[in-house]
Design an enzyme around this catalytic site. Structure first.
Site, PDB file in Angstrom:
ATOM      1  N   LYS A  44       0.710  -1.134  -0.052  1.00  0.00           N
ATOM      2  CA  LYS A  44       0.062   0.011  -0.023  1.00  0.00           C
ATOM      3  C   LYS A  44       0.820   1.303   0.002  1.00  0.00           C
ATOM      4  O   LYS A  44       0.223   2.301  -0.182  1.00  0.00           O
ATOM      5  CB  LYS A  44      -1.044   0.023   1.232  1.00  0.00           C
ATOM      6  N   ASP A  45       2.116   1.148   0.179  1.00  0.00           N
ATOM      7  CA  ASP A  45       3.106   2.551   0.162  1.00  0.00           C
ATOM      8  C   ASP A  45       2.817   3.073  -1.078  1.00  0.00           C
ATOM      9  O   ASP A  45       2.804   4.294  -1.451  1.00  0.00           O
ATOM     10  CB  ASP A  45       4.498   1.892   0.397  1.00  0.00           C
TER      11      ASP A  45
END
Ligand code: PMP
Length: 325
Positions: A44-45
């Site tokens: 999700k970064d």
């Protein structure tokens, strides 16, 4: 010189890892995109970075602004890190059923965390909808809106997909991934199909999610449940709209747990539960396609986030999920 520019410059460009034990078992190359090596620890970064950059480019987020999201998981962690690195404030709204560990972690990372009563999505006070309203009422704030904000899948269309294409030298027969928002699956599938329409793009689905039945019958009818986190959905998000799906593979928790324990003991990889669904589905696809194929999936996050659950024998035993020795 090969120096990354801070946290932001370290997001993405993750290795593609051959999962040896599963590759040898199936006669296929089973490859995992090592998203757990992102600086915030998960896939999700990438989405968090693209969502914030997109808001900056559109002039919606100015210096000192606030990023608001309704999330209990990896997106919140990614957003909190990027907000620190870029000088924004981060406000996370989560259901009060979430573990204290998650709340503590987000607060340690500098986010303001607002627990709210857990109510279904259709309720206007559902945490996701509430986060949208809170953002709207604040000055210089954006709602990350990861499920329906296309900057999410664009992150994977512009980075994850091209990286996989280059790392395999274009020799790839199958792409398989479970979906939460669908950003990862969708962005990579859209990119790979443009490169080669013969690449099979397959949705992996845990029990309790409606996508498997949607692909098989056109109806969203979830069955059963799953202890995995961050994946499964009972609606088609904007990120999944118009995205190629050749088939779906359902993986139950027994298989997911078997897979993550094999990854740990035989491949030396300590992974989260969604990786069990992804690699379980990649193995099923390998068996379907037969030996000699290359199948890519995602290693979304590491196992440390799940130590008290998936790696706790008592907890697993209470759920009837102890892996066979
Ligand atoms: N695995 C984990 C552990 C996650 O947190 C997420 C994100 N919710 C996913 C997989 C799925 O990613 P996406 O939202 O891109 O579908």
């Amino acid at each position: 010189m090969d120096i990354k520019d801070g946290f932001i410059g370290t997001v993405g460009n993750t290795p593609l890892i051959r999962l040896n034990s599963f590759s040898e078992e199936t006669g296929c190359e089973i490859l995992g995109k090592a998203e757990f090596l992102n600086p915030g620890g998960s896939v999700k970064d990438r989405a968090a970075l693209y969502i914030i950059q997109d808001a900056e480019e559109k002039g919606l987020l100015k210096p000192g602004g606030t990023v608001v999201e309704g999330t209990a998981g990896n997106t919140g962690i990614g957003l909190a890190h990027i907000c620190n690195a870029k000088g924004y404030k981060c406000l996370i709204i989560i259901p009060d059923t979430q573990s204290q560990e998650k709340i503590d972690l987000l607060r340690t990372l500098g986010a303001e965390v607002r627990p709210v009563p857990a109510v279904p999505y259709k309720d206007p006070n559902n945490y996701v909808k509430l986060s949208g309203r809170v953002a709207q009422e604040m000055d210089n704030a954006i709602w990350a809106n990861q499920f329906d904000n296309l900057a999410n899948r664009n992150a994977h269309y512009e980075t994850t997909g091209p990286e996989i294409w280059e790392q395999t030298g274009g020799k790839i027969d199958g792409w398989v991934a479970a979906t939460g928002t669908g950003g990862t699956y969708a962005g990579v599938a859209l990119f790979l199909k443009e490169k080669n329409p013969d690449i099979k793009c397959i949705v992996a689905d845990p029990m309790g999610s409606g996508l498997y039945s949607y692909v098989k019958t056109g109806e969203i009818s979830p069955q059963g449940n799953s202890v995995t986190e961050g994946i499964g959905n009972s609606r088609i998000t904007a990120n999944m709209e118009g995205v190629p799906i050749d088939d779906a593979i359902q993986v139950d928790d027994h298989e997911a747990i078997r897979v993550i324990y094999q990854l740990l003991s035989q491949d030396g990889l300590f992974m989260g539960g969604s990786v069990g669904i992804n690699v379980g589905a990649a193995v099923a696809l390998a068996k379907e396609m037969g030996p000699g194929h290359t199948i890519v999936t995602v290693l979304c996050d590491g196992g440390a986030r799940y130590q008290s659950r998936l790696y706790n024998q008592e907890w697993l035993s209470a759920k009837g999920l102890l892996p066979q020795q």
